[in-house]
Scaffold this motif. Structure first.
Motif, PDB file in Angstrom:
ATOM      1  N   ALA A  39       0.953  -1.241  -0.087  1.00 58.84           N
ATOM      2  CA  ALA A  39      -0.009  -0.021   0.218  1.00 58.84           C
ATOM      3  C   ALA A  39       0.980   1.258   0.043  1.00 58.84           C
ATOM      4  CB  ALA A  39      -0.894   0.019   1.420  1.00 58.84           C
ATOM      5  N   VAL A  40       0.467   2.326  -0.578  1.00 61.27           N
ATOM      6  CA  VAL A  40       1.089   3.579  -0.554  1.00 61.27           C
ATOM      7  C   VAL A  40       1.210   4.459   0.786  1.00 61.27           C
ATOM      8  CG1 VAL A  40       1.037   5.837  -1.750  1.00 61.27           C
ATOM      9  CG2 VAL A  40      -0.074   3.894  -2.748  1.00 61.27           C
ATOM     10  N   GLY A  41       2.220   4.016   1.526  1.00 61.83           N
ATOM     11  CA  GLY A  41       2.580   4.632   2.395  1.00 61.83           C
ATOM     12  C   GLY A  41       1.644   4.302   3.982  1.00 61.83           C
ATOM     13  N   SER A  42       1.290   3.349   4.012  1.00 64.74           N
ATOM     14  CA  SER A  42      -0.005   3.104   4.763  1.00 64.74           C
ATOM     15  C   SER A  42       0.109   1.907   5.516  1.00 64.74           C
ATOM     16  CB  SER A  42      -1.333   3.305   4.310  1.00 64.74           C
ATOM     17  OG  SER A  42      -2.554   2.881   5.004  1.00 64.74           O
ATOM     18  N   PRO A  43      -0.263   2.000   7.032  1.00 66.57           N
ATOM     19  CA  PRO A  43      -0.416   0.353   7.715  1.00 66.57           C
ATOM     20  C   PRO A  43      -1.699  -0.268   7.384  1.00 66.57           C
ATOM     21  CG  PRO A  43      -0.943   2.297   9.204  1.00 66.57           C
ATOM     22  CD  PRO A  43      -0.560   2.970   7.851  1.00 66.57           C
ATOM     23  N   SER A  44      -2.590   0.390   6.781  1.00 70.60           N
ATOM     24  CA  SER A  44      -3.910  -0.238   6.411  1.00 70.60           C
ATOM     25  C   SER A  44      -4.508   0.348   5.209  1.00 70.60           C
ATOM     26  CB  SER A  44      -4.929   0.093   7.471  1.00 70.60           C
ATOM     27  OG  SER A  44      -5.231   1.474   7.843  1.00 70.60           O
ATOM     28  N   ARG A  45      -5.536  -0.201   4.708  1.00 79.06           N
ATOM     29  CA  ARG A  45      -5.873   0.030   3.486  1.00 79.06           C
ATOM     30  C   ARG A  45      -6.604   1.475   3.387  1.00 79.06           C
ATOM     31  NH1 ARG A  45      -8.741  -5.418   0.878  1.00 79.06           N
ATOM     32  NH2 ARG A  45      -6.924  -6.904   1.198  1.00 79.06           N
ATOM     33  N   ARG A  46      -7.298   1.781   4.685  1.00 81.06           N
ATOM     34  CA  ARG A  46      -8.214   3.064   4.575  1.00 81.06           C
ATOM     35  C   ARG A  46      -7.734   3.869   5.825  1.00 81.06           C
ATOM     36  NH1 ARG A  46     -12.121   3.645   0.828  1.00 81.06           N
ATOM     37  NH2 ARG A  46     -12.660   1.830  -0.248  1.00 81.06           N
ATOM     38  N   PRO A  47      -6.381   4.281   5.902  1.00 88.79           N
ATOM     39  CA  PRO A  47      -6.077   4.977   7.295  1.00 88.79           C
ATOM     40  C   PRO A  47      -6.470   6.327   7.361  1.00 88.79           C
ATOM     41  CG  PRO A  47      -4.208   5.020   5.533  1.00 88.79           C
ATOM     42  CD  PRO A  47      -5.440   4.472   5.147  1.00 88.79           C
ATOM     43  N   ARG A  52      18.748  11.903  17.911  1.00 87.19           N
ATOM     44  CA  ARG A  52      19.455  10.678  18.542  1.00 87.19           C
ATOM     45  C   ARG A  52      18.374   9.777  19.275  1.00 87.19           C
ATOM     46  NH1 ARG A  52      24.639   9.300  19.644  1.00 87.19           N
ATOM     47  NH2 ARG A  52      25.389  11.362  18.967  1.00 87.19           N
ATOM     48  N   ARG A  53      17.596  10.443  20.105  1.00 87.02           N
ATOM     49  CA  ARG A  53      16.243   9.719  20.503  1.00 87.02           C
ATOM     50  C   ARG A  53      15.495   9.056  19.766  1.00 87.02           C
ATOM     51  NH1 ARG A  53      11.279  10.009  21.926  1.00 87.02           N
ATOM     52  NH2 ARG A  53      11.271  12.274  20.537  1.00 87.02           N
ATOM     53  N   GLU A  54      15.234   9.751  18.608  1.00 86.69           N
ATOM     54  CA  GLU A  54      14.170   9.139  17.683  1.00 86.69           C
ATOM     55  C   GLU A  54      14.885   7.917  16.850  1.00 86.69           C
ATOM     56  OE1 GLU A  54      11.730  13.187  16.489  1.00 86.69           O
ATOM     57  OE2 GLU A  54      13.538  13.067  15.816  1.00 86.69           O
ATOM     58  N   ARG A  55      16.268   8.177  16.747  1.00 89.75           N
ATOM     59  CA  ARG A  55      16.892   6.962  16.173  1.00 89.75           C
ATOM     60  C   ARG A  55      16.660   5.741  16.858  1.00 89.75           C
ATOM     61  NH1 ARG A  55      22.716   8.478  14.325  1.00 89.75           N
ATOM     62  NH2 ARG A  55      21.879  10.542  14.665  1.00 89.75           N
ATOM     63  N   VAL A  56      16.915   5.782  18.165  1.00 91.78           N
ATOM     64  CA  VAL A  56      16.849   4.650  19.003  1.00 91.78           C
ATOM     65  C   VAL A  56      15.426   4.096  18.921  1.00 91.78           C
ATOM     66  CG1 VAL A  56      16.819   4.018  21.374  1.00 91.78           C
ATOM     67  CG2 VAL A  56      18.654   5.476  20.475  1.00 91.78           C
ATOM     68  N   VAL A  57      14.428   4.821  19.023  1.00 89.40           N
ATOM     69  CA  VAL A  57      12.974   4.540  18.985  1.00 89.40           C
ATOM     70  C   VAL A  57      12.935   3.615  17.474  1.00 89.40           C
ATOM     71  CG1 VAL A  57      10.670   5.274  18.946  1.00 89.40           C
ATOM     72  CG2 VAL A  57      12.102   6.023  20.426  1.00 89.40           C
ATOM     73  N   PHE A  58      13.280   4.502  16.442  1.00 91.41           N
ATOM     74  CA  PHE A  58      13.074   3.750  15.447  1.00 91.41           C
ATOM     75  C   PHE A  58      13.729   2.370  15.112  1.00 91.41           C
ATOM     76  CE2 PHE A  58      14.776   2.615  10.975  1.00 91.41           C
ATOM     77  CZ  PHE A  58      13.448   2.621  10.310  1.00 91.41           C
ATOM     78  N   LEU A 101       6.003   1.090  13.978  1.00 93.92           N
ATOM     79  CA  LEU A 101       7.114   1.763  13.090  1.00 93.92           C
ATOM     80  C   LEU A 101       6.337   2.744  12.242  1.00 93.92           C
ATOM     81  CD1 LEU A 101       9.775   2.144  12.428  1.00 93.92           C
ATOM     82  CD2 LEU A 101       9.503   0.429  10.731  1.00 93.92           C
ATOM     83  N   LEU A 102       5.227   2.419  11.718  1.00 96.72           N
ATOM     84  CA  LEU A 102       4.510   3.311  10.860  1.00 96.72           C
ATOM     85  C   LEU A 102       3.788   4.419  11.504  1.00 96.72           C
ATOM     86  CD1 LEU A 102       3.037   0.695   8.494  1.00 96.72           C
ATOM     87  CD2 LEU A 102       4.783   2.283   7.800  1.00 96.72           C
ATOM     88  N   ALA A 103       3.234   4.087  12.770  1.00 99.07           N
ATOM     89  CA  ALA A 103       2.728   5.023  13.625  1.00 99.07           C
ATOM     90  C   ALA A 103       3.710   6.011  13.697  1.00 99.07           C
ATOM     91  CB  ALA A 103       1.879   4.497  14.558  1.00 99.07           C
ATOM     92  N   PHE A 104       4.932   5.579  14.410  1.00 99.31           N
ATOM     93  CA  PHE A 104       5.989   6.501  14.717  1.00 99.31           C
ATOM     94  C   PHE A 104       6.514   7.522  13.486  1.00 99.31           C
ATOM     95  CE2 PHE A 104      10.691   6.948  14.752  1.00 99.31           C
ATOM     96  CZ  PHE A 104      10.595   7.698  15.870  1.00 99.31           C
ATOM     97  N   MET A 105       6.652   6.846  12.198  1.00 96.62           N
ATOM     98  CA  MET A 105       7.036   7.713  11.460  1.00 96.62           C
ATOM     99  C   MET A 105       6.100   8.662  10.921  1.00 96.62           C
ATOM    100  SD  MET A 105      10.263   6.925  10.684  1.00 96.62           S
ATOM    101  CE  MET A 105      10.189   8.083   9.719  1.00 96.62           C
ATOM    102  N   VAL A 115       6.581  11.522  13.087  1.00 97.16           N
ATOM    103  CA  VAL A 115       7.734  12.304  12.700  1.00 97.16           C
ATOM    104  C   VAL A 115       7.199  13.214  11.632  1.00 97.16           C
ATOM    105  CG1 VAL A 115       9.993  12.028  11.369  1.00 97.16           C
ATOM    106  CG2 VAL A 115       9.373  10.558  13.266  1.00 97.16           C
ATOM    107  N   GLN A 116       6.632  12.808  10.686  1.00 95.17           N
ATOM    108  CA  GLN A 116       5.895  13.843   9.548  1.00 95.17           C
ATOM    109  C   GLN A 116       4.960  14.651   9.902  1.00 95.17           C
ATOM    110  OE1 GLN A 116       5.118  11.177   6.291  1.00 95.17           O
ATOM    111  NE2 GLN A 116       7.224  10.965   5.557  1.00 95.17           N
ATOM    112  N   ARG A 117       4.685  14.696  11.082  1.00 94.31           N
ATOM    113  CA  ARG A 117       3.344  15.565  11.384  1.00 94.31           C
ATOM    114  C   ARG A 117       3.269  16.966  10.625  1.00 94.31           C
ATOM    115  NH1 ARG A 117      -1.130  14.692  14.445  1.00 94.31           N
ATOM    116  NH2 ARG A 117      -0.299  12.734  14.974  1.00 94.31           N
ATOM    117  N   ASP A 118       4.370  17.401  10.657  1.00 89.73           N
ATOM    118  CA  ASP A 118       4.661  18.917  10.065  1.00 89.73           C
ATOM    119  C   ASP A 118       4.197  18.845   8.595  1.00 89.73           C
ATOM    120  OD1 ASP A 118       5.743  19.918  12.518  1.00 89.73           O
ATOM    121  OD2 ASP A 118       7.557  20.221  11.643  1.00 89.73           O
ATOM    122  N   LEU A 119       3.979  17.557   7.933  1.00 82.59           N
ATOM    123  CA  LEU A 119       3.420  17.550   6.504  1.00 82.59           C
ATOM    124  C   LEU A 119       1.870  17.666   6.646  1.00 82.59           C
ATOM    125  CD1 LEU A 119       5.749  15.044   4.747  1.00 82.59           C
ATOM    126  CD2 LEU A 119       5.918  17.364   4.759  1.00 82.59           C
TER     127      LEU A 119
END
Length: 297
Positions: A99-107, A122-128, A152-156, A159-163
Motif C-alpha cells: 500500500a502507498v505509505g499506509s499501515p492499513s487500506r483506509r487509514p 538521537r532519541r528518535e533514532r533509538v526508537v526507530f 513503526l508506521l505510526a512513529f514515522m 515524525v512527519q506531522r509537520d506535513l
C-alpha cells in the motif's frame, strides 16, 4: 486488526540483492537492510521508507540521487523503485509496503506516511531501531521480535506531522483524492532535491506527477505557499551551502554543481538568501543543521 507480518531482505558485505515484483496482490511488508557496501534494489512497485543508522548510503531512484547521513530518512513512493548502496561502515534500515505509505487500506489522514525527507534526532533514532527490530520476522530477530509493523508506521507518521498541514490544503472531494494529490506533490519536491545540480523546467515536474503544467503550478503554490521555482532555488542554494562547508572545492565549481550559470548569478542569489557572501559563509562555518526529526520535503 491482524498484525502485518513482515519478511526480511538484508544486503551485507558487498552482496547485491534485487527485490522483484511480488507474486500476490497484497504481499506483506518487507524489512530491508543494507550494510557494509551492500547493494539492494527494490524493483517492485512498493512504497519504501529508509533511515540511515550509521555511516552513509546513496539512493538512486526515479526522483534522482540522494545521499543519506546518520539520522537522515527518506520515504519514497511506489513508482520510485530505489537502489540503495551502503558505504563500508554504513547501515541503512528500511521497510517496503504494498500500500502507498499506509499501515492499513483506509487509514486516517493523520496516520499516513508520505514521500519526503527529514532527520531523526538521537532519541528518535533509538526508537526507530527498536520498532524496526520489533517489525522484523521473529525467526530472524529472535524471541523479542513481534513481527508487527504498525508501531513503526505510526512513529514515522508522527515524525512527519509537520506535513499534515500541507496535506490538508490539497484539493479533492475525498480524503483519498487529497492524499493522492499530496503524494504527487511530495514526489515533485523530492525530484527537485534529487536534481539539485541543475535547473528543472516546471513542465518536467508536471510530467513526472502526471499533472498539467497550469494545474501543477497552481496547486503546488496553494499547498506549500510558495512557487515551485522558489523551492527549487532554495534547494539548490542549500546544496551549495553544504558543499561550501563539507568540501574545499572552488566557489565557481560549487556554483556549477548547484545549477547556476555563472559566479555572478550564484553570488547574488546566495547573498540574497543567506545574508552573507559564499566566502564568508565558508569562513565562519555557518552550517545550519537541525537536530529534530521534522520533515524537510
Amino acid at each position: 486488526m491482524n498484525k502485518m507480518e513482515a519478511t526480511m531482505l538484508w544486503a551485507d558485505r558487498g552482496r547485491t540483492l534485487r527485490c522483484g515484483e511480488t507474486a500476490t496482490p497484497h504481499a506483506p511488508p518487507r524489512c530491508l537492510a543494507v550494510s557494509r557496501q551492500g547493494n539492494l534494489g527494490l524493483q517492485a512497485r512498493r512504497f519504501s521508507l529508509w533511515v540511515q543508522i550509521r555511516g552513509e548510503a546513496w539512493i538512486e531512484s526515479a526522483e534522482g540521487r540522494f545521499r543519506l547521513r546518520p539520522g537522515q530518512w527518506i520515504a519514497l513512493d511506489r513508482e520510485s523503485r530505489p537502489t540503495v548502496q551502503a558505504s563500508s561502515t554504513g547501515l541503512c534500515l528500511g521497510m517496503s509496503f504494498e500500500a502507498v505509505g499506509s499501515p492499513s487500506r483506509r487509514p486516517a489522514d493523520d496516520s499516513r506516511v508520505y514521500p519526503g525527507r527529514g532527520r531523526l534526532n538521537r532519541r528518535e533514532r533509538v526508537v526507530f531501531l527498536r520498532l524496526w527490530r520489533r517489525a522484523c520476522p521473529r525467526a530472524l530477530m529472535g524471541a523479542g521480535s513481534h513481527g508487527d509493523t504498525r508501531p513503526l508506521l505510526a512513529f514515522m507518521a508522527e515524525v512527519q506531522r509537520d506535513l499534515q498541514r500541507f496535506a490538508q490544503r490539497c484539493p479533492g472531494r475525498t480524503r483519498g483524492h487529497r492524499h493522492q494529490v499530496f503524494v504527487r506533490l511530495q514526489r515533485a519536491r523530492l525530484y527537485l532535491k534529487g536534481h539539485h545540480h541543475r535547473r528543472i523546467p516546471m513542465r518536467e515536474l508536471a510530467r513526472l506527477v502526471n499533472f498539467s503544467h497550469s494545474y501543477f503550478s497552481r496547486t503546488y503554490t496553494f499547498v506549500y505557499e510558495e512557487q515551485p521555482q522558489v523551492t527549487a532555488s532554495r534547494i539548490r542554494l542549500a546544496h551549495a551551502a553544504d558543499l561550501l562547508i563539507s568540501t574545499g572545492a572552488p566557489i565557481g565549481e560549487i556554483a556549477q554543481a548547484s545549477g547556476f550559470e555563472n559566479n555572478c548569478s550564484f553570488s547574488r542569489a546566495f547573498r540574497a538568501h543567506f545574508g552573507i557572501s559564499a566566502t564568508d559563509y565558508r569562513r565562519h562555518g555557518d552550517q545550519q543543521e537541525g537536530n529534530s526529526g521534522k520533515a524537510t520535503a
